[in-house]
Design a protein around this motif. Structure first.
Motif, PDB file in Angstrom:
ATOM      1  N   THR A  68       0.825  -1.206   0.000  1.00 12.81           N
ATOM      2  CA  THR A  68       0.000   0.000   0.000  1.00 12.81           C
ATOM      3  C   THR A  68       0.861   1.259   0.000  1.00 12.81           C
ATOM      4  O   THR A  68       0.545   2.235  -0.689  1.00 12.81           O
ATOM      5  CB  THR A  68      -0.950   0.026   1.213  1.00 12.81           C
ATOM      6  N   GLY A  73      -0.019   4.986  -0.450  1.00 15.56           N
ATOM      7  CA  GLY A  73      -1.182   4.819   0.403  1.00 15.56           C
ATOM      8  C   GLY A  73      -0.736   4.345   1.767  1.00 15.56           C
ATOM      9  O   GLY A  73       0.448   4.360   2.087  1.00 15.56           O
ATOM     10  N   ASP A  75      -2.491   1.609   5.143  1.00 13.64           N
ATOM     11  CA  ASP A  75      -3.653   0.868   5.644  1.00 13.64           C
ATOM     12  C   ASP A  75      -3.528   0.701   7.154  1.00 13.64           C
ATOM     13  O   ASP A  75      -2.859  -0.201   7.643  1.00 13.64           O
ATOM     14  CB  ASP A  75      -3.758  -0.492   4.968  1.00 13.64           C
ATOM     15  N   GLY A 118     -10.739   0.453  -0.578  1.00 21.36           N
ATOM     16  CA  GLY A 118     -10.201   0.839  -1.877  1.00 21.36           C
ATOM     17  C   GLY A 118     -11.150   1.718  -2.663  1.00 21.36           C
ATOM     18  O   GLY A 118     -10.727   2.684  -3.311  1.00 21.36           O
ATOM     19  N   ALA A 128      -6.038   8.063   2.072  1.00 18.72           N
ATOM     20  CA  ALA A 128      -6.022   6.728   2.666  1.00 18.72           C
ATOM     21  C   ALA A 128      -5.823   6.758   4.171  1.00 18.72           C
ATOM     22  O   ALA A 128      -6.383   5.931   4.895  1.00 18.72           O
ATOM     23  CB  ALA A 128      -4.927   5.891   2.009  1.00 18.72           C
ATOM     24  N   THR A 132      -8.603   4.735   6.270  1.00 23.32           N
ATOM     25  CA  THR A 132      -8.281   3.518   7.019  1.00 23.32           C
ATOM     26  C   THR A 132      -8.303   3.760   8.530  1.00 23.32           C
ATOM     27  O   THR A 132      -8.597   2.847   9.299  1.00 23.32           O
ATOM     28  CB  THR A 132      -6.904   2.983   6.594  1.00 23.32           C
ATOM     29  N   LYS A 224      -5.174  -3.051  -4.620  1.00 25.11           N
ATOM     30  CA  LYS A 224      -4.066  -2.946  -3.670  1.00 25.11           C
ATOM     31  C   LYS A 224      -4.552  -3.125  -2.235  1.00 25.11           C
ATOM     32  O   LYS A 224      -3.920  -3.836  -1.435  1.00 25.11           O
ATOM     33  CB  LYS A 224      -3.399  -1.586  -3.845  1.00 25.11           C
ATOM     34  N   TYR A 225      -5.681  -2.526  -1.900  1.00 25.39           N
ATOM     35  CA  TYR A 225      -6.201  -2.642  -0.535  1.00 25.39           C
ATOM     36  C   TYR A 225      -6.841  -4.006  -0.290  1.00 25.39           C
ATOM     37  O   TYR A 225      -6.820  -4.509   0.842  1.00 25.39           O
ATOM     38  CB  TYR A 225      -7.186  -1.509  -0.251  1.00 25.39           C
ATOM     39  N   ALA A 228      -3.872  -6.192   0.498  1.00 25.96           N
ATOM     40  CA  ALA A 228      -3.373  -5.939   1.860  1.00 25.96           C
ATOM     41  C   ALA A 228      -4.285  -6.576   2.898  1.00 25.96           C
ATOM     42  O   ALA A 228      -3.816  -7.144   3.892  1.00 25.96           O
ATOM     43  CB  ALA A 228      -3.258  -4.430   2.095  1.00 25.96           C
TER      44      ALA A 228
END
Length: 335
Positions: A68, A73, A75, A118, A128, A132, A224-225, A228
């Motif tokens: 991320t 980004g 998370d 995401g 982000a 998050t 991507k999220y 993760a």
């Protein structure tokens, strides 16, 4: 060639190799040697095994966080996703469901949470860090309301492969360390040799340029999220196996900030587009040795948090100096 030019070239050679990664690796070796000298039980086989086990969890979570961060980004909901997903799987198994099926349902929950994060980041364009940070309590709240009420949840005693995952050793090394090594290798291959992995670097380096080049930036951010979140769920399974269970109060600890410390300290720039698996390994070793040493020294929880926060601050300052933001970087957005 003059002596002055030769000396200048020699200094340039050392400067190019004196990166944050090499500095942190050297500090890790020095810190390990110091703790081994001043702490009686630090270099014992039992403590080294404990250190390796703790490193495996930190390292695998760090791999998910790195993906991320490389894509510009972050998370901060990873631990909440990990806890709620795996605890729901344990509860489903306790109610009579096959454990593998329960794990699939828990993984699906993690994937859905990653998709929601995401979508908010990619399509609502909310940074982000705020998304998050807010989603962590939301995810944990869903778990508390719908899936569980107790804090402690034991690993199932009737799943032999889970017990082996947590306690089997090969050549004296816990299975979780081999899983960390395999995970690091797979993430390395993903980032280096797949089109999606290379696209994450492109998006992190310059999102606007990646969009103008034709990359499907928004779907890639969502993916991507999701990735993760799925990694976080898998780490939850390893954590449950190595600790014979999991406590939901793990969400309230500083674990997610320890993971972020691993990534930043290892040399993965928060500005995106830089770093890799090697940085995660270096950061993991440093944080693992630091936490283990402070635990043996019986430092208070508050003191440990103060030291970790100080290290984080120094790492952020060093990262900013090594990776200064230019005008083009600033226009590409923040995490």
């Amino acid at each position: 060639m003059s002596d002055t030019s030769t000396q200048s070239r020699g200094k340039g050679h050392w400067t190019r190799h004196l990166t944050q990664e090499t500095i942190v690796l050297a500090l890790t070796v020095a810190m390990f040697a110091m703790f081994s000298f001043i702490l009686d039980n630090f270099f014992s086989s039992g403590n080294v095994i404990t250190l390796l086990r703790s490193v495996s969890v930190l390292g695998m979570l760090g791999l998910g966080m790195a993906i991320t961060v490389i894509g510009r980004g972050v998370d901060l909901s990873m631990v909440a996703t990990m806890v709620v997903g795996i605890v729901w799987s344990l509860k489903l198994h306790q109610s009579g469901m096959d454990f593998v099926t329960a794990l699939i349902i828990g993984a699906a929950f993690a994937i859905v949470m990653g998709m929601i994060i995401g979508i908010i980041v990619a399509y609502a364009e909310i940074p982000a860090v705020f998304t998050t940070l807010a989603m962590g309590p939301v995810i944990f709240g869903i778990g508390n309301v719908a899936f569980f009420t107790e804090d402690t949840h034991n690993a199932p005693a009737d799943v032999e492969w889970l017990r082996a995952l947590g306690f089997e050793r090969f050549l004296g090394v816990p299975a979780s360390i081999y899983i960390l090594a395999a995970s690091a290798f797979l993430v390395f291959l993903f980032l280096r040799y797949t089109r999606y992995g290379r696209s994450i670097y492109a998006i992190g380096d310059n999102m606007l340029a990646a969009r103008h080049t034709g990359f499907p930036v928004r779907p890639m951010l969502v993916g991507k999220y999701v990735l993760a979140a799925l990694i976080a769920f898998m780490v939850g399974l390893i954590f449950t196996a190595t600790n014979s269970g999991i406590n939901t109060r793990l969400v309230y600890t500083t674990l997610v900030y320890d993971v972020l410390l691993v990534v930043v300290l290892g040399g993965i720039g928060l500005s995106g587009g830089k770093g890799g698996v090697r940085n995660v390994i270096v950061g993991t070793l440093f944080v693992g040795v630091l936490l283990n040493g402070m635990t043996i020294m019986n430092l208070s929880y508050t003191t440990q948090n103060f030291i970790k926060s100080l290290v984080m601050l120094v790492a952020l300052i060093a990262e900013t100096m090594l990776n200064p933001r230019d005008e083009q970087t600033s226009q590409s957005g923040d995490i």
